[in-house]
Design a protein around this motif. Structure first.
Motif, PDB file in Angstrom:
ATOM      1  N   ALA A  42       0.915  -1.648  -0.069  1.00  0.00           N
ATOM      2  CA  ALA A  42       0.237   0.087  -0.109  1.00  0.00           C
ATOM      3  C   ALA A  42       0.769   1.288  -0.371  1.00  0.00           C
ATOM      4  O   ALA A  42       0.329   2.083  -0.809  1.00  0.00           O
ATOM      5  CB  ALA A  42      -1.358  -0.139   1.308  1.00  0.00           C
ATOM      6  N   THR A  43       1.630   0.923   0.173  1.00  0.00           N
ATOM      7  CA  THR A  43       2.997   2.115   0.657  1.00  0.00           C
ATOM      8  C   THR A  43       3.248   2.599  -0.753  1.00  0.00           C
ATOM      9  O   THR A  43       2.924   4.139  -0.911  1.00  0.00           O
ATOM     10  CB  THR A  43       4.031   2.211   1.506  1.00  0.00           C
ATOM     11  N   LEU A  44       3.920   1.217  -1.749  1.00  0.00           N
ATOM     12  CA  LEU A  44       4.507   1.759  -2.986  1.00  0.00           C
ATOM     13  C   LEU A  44       3.200   2.299  -3.447  1.00  0.00           C
ATOM     14  O   LEU A  44       3.572   3.180  -4.441  1.00  0.00           O
ATOM     15  CB  LEU A  44       5.270   0.412  -3.379  1.00  0.00           C
ATOM     16  N   TRP A  45       2.492   1.872  -3.947  1.00  0.00           N
ATOM     17  CA  TRP A  45       1.318   2.236  -4.341  1.00  0.00           C
ATOM     18  C   TRP A  45       0.455   3.854  -4.019  1.00  0.00           C
ATOM     19  O   TRP A  45       0.560   4.227  -5.007  1.00  0.00           O
ATOM     20  CB  TRP A  45       0.229   1.579  -4.066  1.00  0.00           C
ATOM     21  N   GLY A  46       0.813   4.695  -2.820  1.00  0.00           N
ATOM     22  CA  GLY A  46       0.896   5.797  -2.384  1.00  0.00           C
ATOM     23  C   GLY A  46       2.377   6.852  -2.972  1.00  0.00           C
ATOM     24  O   GLY A  46       1.656   7.749  -2.956  1.00  0.00           O
ATOM     25  N   SER A  47       2.348   5.922  -3.183  1.00  0.00           N
ATOM     26  CA  SER A  47       4.445   6.061  -3.475  1.00  0.00           C
ATOM     27  C   SER A  47       4.085   7.281  -5.174  1.00  0.00           C
ATOM     28  O   SER A  47       4.819   7.811  -5.639  1.00  0.00           O
ATOM     29  CB  SER A  47       5.077   6.207  -3.448  1.00  0.00           C
ATOM     30  N   ASN A  48       3.426   6.249  -5.777  1.00  0.00           N
ATOM     31  CA  ASN A  48       3.095   6.859  -7.425  1.00  0.00           C
ATOM     32  C   ASN A  48       4.438   6.808  -7.695  1.00  0.00           C
ATOM     33  O   ASN A  48       5.151   7.073  -8.802  1.00  0.00           O
ATOM     34  CB  ASN A  48       3.265   8.768  -7.155  1.00  0.00           C
ATOM     35  N   VAL A  49       5.380   4.843  -7.457  1.00  0.00           N
ATOM     36  CA  VAL A  49       6.314   5.160  -8.413  1.00  0.00           C
ATOM     37  C   VAL A  49       6.124   5.074  -9.970  1.00  0.00           C
ATOM     38  O   VAL A  49       5.343   4.238 -10.398  1.00  0.00           O
ATOM     39  CB  VAL A  49       6.917   3.792  -7.659  1.00  0.00           C
ATOM     40  N   GLU A  50       6.522   5.935 -10.615  1.00  0.00           N
ATOM     41  CA  GLU A  50       6.925   5.896 -11.939  1.00  0.00           C
ATOM     42  C   GLU A  50       8.240   6.695 -12.889  1.00  0.00           C
ATOM     43  O   GLU A  50       8.836   6.642 -11.443  1.00  0.00           O
ATOM     44  CB  GLU A  50       5.704   7.370 -12.416  1.00  0.00           C
ATOM     45  N   ILE A  51       8.454   6.131 -13.877  1.00  0.00           N
ATOM     46  CA  ILE A  51       9.599   6.412 -14.095  1.00  0.00           C
ATOM     47  C   ILE A  51      10.021   7.941 -13.567  1.00  0.00           C
ATOM     48  O   ILE A  51       8.775   9.442 -14.152  1.00  0.00           O
ATOM     49  CB  ILE A  51       9.562   6.625 -15.694  1.00  0.00           C
ATOM     50  N   GLY A  52      11.312   8.633 -13.627  1.00  0.00           N
ATOM     51  CA  GLY A  52      11.604   9.229 -12.661  1.00  0.00           C
ATOM     52  C   GLY A  52      11.426   9.797 -11.435  1.00  0.00           C
ATOM     53  O   GLY A  52      11.486  10.511 -10.817  1.00  0.00           O
ATOM     54  N   ASN A  53      10.537   8.536 -10.792  1.00  0.00           N
ATOM     55  CA  ASN A  53      10.022   8.929  -9.862  1.00  0.00           C
ATOM     56  C   ASN A  53       9.958   7.539  -8.304  1.00  0.00           C
ATOM     57  O   ASN A  53       9.487   7.225  -8.629  1.00  0.00           O
ATOM     58  CB  ASN A  53       8.870   9.127  -9.236  1.00  0.00           C
ATOM     59  N   PRO A  54      11.305   7.428  -8.232  1.00  0.00           N
ATOM     60  CA  PRO A  54      11.703   5.917  -7.896  1.00  0.00           C
ATOM     61  C   PRO A  54      10.850   6.259  -5.962  1.00  0.00           C
ATOM     62  O   PRO A  54      10.930   7.573  -5.200  1.00  0.00           O
ATOM     63  CB  PRO A  54      12.857   5.945  -7.593  1.00  0.00           C
ATOM     64  N   LYS A  55      11.286   5.115  -6.016  1.00  0.00           N
ATOM     65  CA  LYS A  55      10.658   5.027  -3.862  1.00  0.00           C
ATOM     66  C   LYS A  55      11.437   3.706  -2.944  1.00  0.00           C
ATOM     67  O   LYS A  55      12.192   3.374  -3.841  1.00  0.00           O
ATOM     68  CB  LYS A  55       9.001   3.932  -4.045  1.00  0.00           C
ATOM     69  N   SER A  56      12.945   5.008  -2.287  1.00  0.00           N
ATOM     70  CA  SER A  56      13.671   4.833  -1.674  1.00  0.00           C
ATOM     71  C   SER A  56      13.549   3.815  -0.109  1.00  0.00           C
ATOM     72  O   SER A  56      12.922   5.024   0.247  1.00  0.00           O
ATOM     73  CB  SER A  56      14.578   5.357  -1.271  1.00  0.00           C
ATOM     74  N   THR A  57      13.947   3.209   0.640  1.00  0.00           N
ATOM     75  CA  THR A  57      13.256   2.739   1.827  1.00  0.00           C
ATOM     76  C   THR A  57      15.058   2.305   2.078  1.00  0.00           C
ATOM     77  O   THR A  57      15.791   2.295   1.782  1.00  0.00           O
ATOM     78  CB  THR A  57      12.672   1.024   1.574  1.00  0.00           C
ATOM     79  N   ARG A  58      14.818   2.108   3.441  1.00  0.00           N
ATOM     80  CA  ARG A  58      16.636   1.699   4.222  1.00  0.00           C
ATOM     81  C   ARG A  58      17.245   0.270   3.686  1.00  0.00           C
ATOM     82  O   ARG A  58      18.097   0.528   3.888  1.00  0.00           O
ATOM     83  CB  ARG A  58      16.417   1.786   5.854  1.00  0.00           C
ATOM     84  N   LEU A  59      15.995  -0.056   3.276  1.00  0.00           N
ATOM     85  CA  LEU A  59      16.392  -1.111   2.214  1.00  0.00           C
ATOM     86  C   LEU A  59      17.198  -1.767   0.590  1.00  0.00           C
ATOM     87  O   LEU A  59      17.951  -2.957   0.480  1.00  0.00           O
ATOM     88  CB  LEU A  59      15.472  -2.839   3.216  1.00  0.00           C
ATOM     89  N   CYS A  60      16.067  -0.375   0.153  1.00  0.00           N
ATOM     90  CA  CYS A  60      16.207  -0.362  -1.262  1.00  0.00           C
ATOM     91  C   CYS A  60      15.866   0.665  -1.995  1.00  0.00           C
ATOM     92  O   CYS A  60      15.021   2.018  -1.257  1.00  0.00           O
ATOM     93  CB  CYS A  60      15.557  -2.101  -1.717  1.00  0.00           C
ATOM     94  N   VAL A  61      15.615   0.009  -3.332  1.00  0.00           N
ATOM     95  CA  VAL A  61      15.379   1.567  -4.017  1.00  0.00           C
ATOM     96  C   VAL A  61      14.235   1.194  -5.471  1.00  0.00           C
ATOM     97  O   VAL A  61      14.583  -0.350  -6.174  1.00  0.00           O
ATOM     98  CB  VAL A  61      16.173   2.346  -5.129  1.00  0.00           C
ATOM     99  N   ILE A  62      12.852   1.004  -5.119  1.00  0.00           N
ATOM    100  CA  ILE A  62      12.003   0.664  -6.061  1.00  0.00           C
ATOM    101  C   ILE A  62      11.748   1.518  -7.559  1.00  0.00           C
ATOM    102  O   ILE A  62      11.534   2.605  -6.882  1.00  0.00           O
ATOM    103  CB  ILE A  62      10.733   0.443  -5.816  1.00  0.00           C
ATOM    104  N   SER A  63      11.962   1.193  -8.592  1.00  0.00           N
ATOM    105  CA  SER A  63      12.164   1.838  -9.643  1.00  0.00           C
ATOM    106  C   SER A  63      11.136   1.839 -10.895  1.00  0.00           C
ATOM    107  O   SER A  63      10.989   0.291 -10.773  1.00  0.00           O
ATOM    108  CB  SER A  63      13.186   2.863 -10.059  1.00  0.00           C
ATOM    109  N   ARG A  64      10.522   1.814 -11.618  1.00  0.00           N
ATOM    110  CA  ARG A  64       9.726   1.883 -13.059  1.00  0.00           C
ATOM    111  C   ARG A  64      10.778   2.399 -14.086  1.00  0.00           C
ATOM    112  O   ARG A  64      11.611   3.763 -13.890  1.00  0.00           O
ATOM    113  CB  ARG A  64       8.721   2.380 -13.169  1.00  0.00           C
TER     114      ARG A  64
END
Length: 77
Positions: A42-64
């Motif tokens: 749910a946090t990832l969905w709310g973060s709007n992970v799109e090209i140029g807008n990655p989501k960083s956590t303390r463990l990883c980076v999620i990007s499109r």
């Protein structure tokens, strides 16, 4: 550019790798737990992970990332 892929990049290797690729955000959680990622789906969905807008956590980076394809041309006979 219609197609994208989700790239999950851990800061430290997990099962010997740092980079994993998925077809969707939800698919990440079929392989890894929220504790391994550092956030819930749910946090990832709310973060709007799109090209140029990655989501960083303390463990990883999620990007499109875009997928580039060679155009297909059908030859008619």
């Amino acid at each position: 550019m219609d197609q994208t892929i989700i790239k999950l990049q851990f800061f430290a290797p997990v099962d010997g790798r740092t980079d994993y690729y998925f077809s969707s955000l939800a698919a990440i959680y079929e392989r890894f737990s929220p504790e391994q990622i550092g956030c819930a789906l749910a946090t990832l969905w709310g973060s709007n992970v799109e090209i140029g807008n990655p989501k960083s956590t303390r463990l990883c980076v999620i990007s499109r990332e875009p997928i580039y394809n060679k155009p297909q041309f059908n030859k008619k006979k």
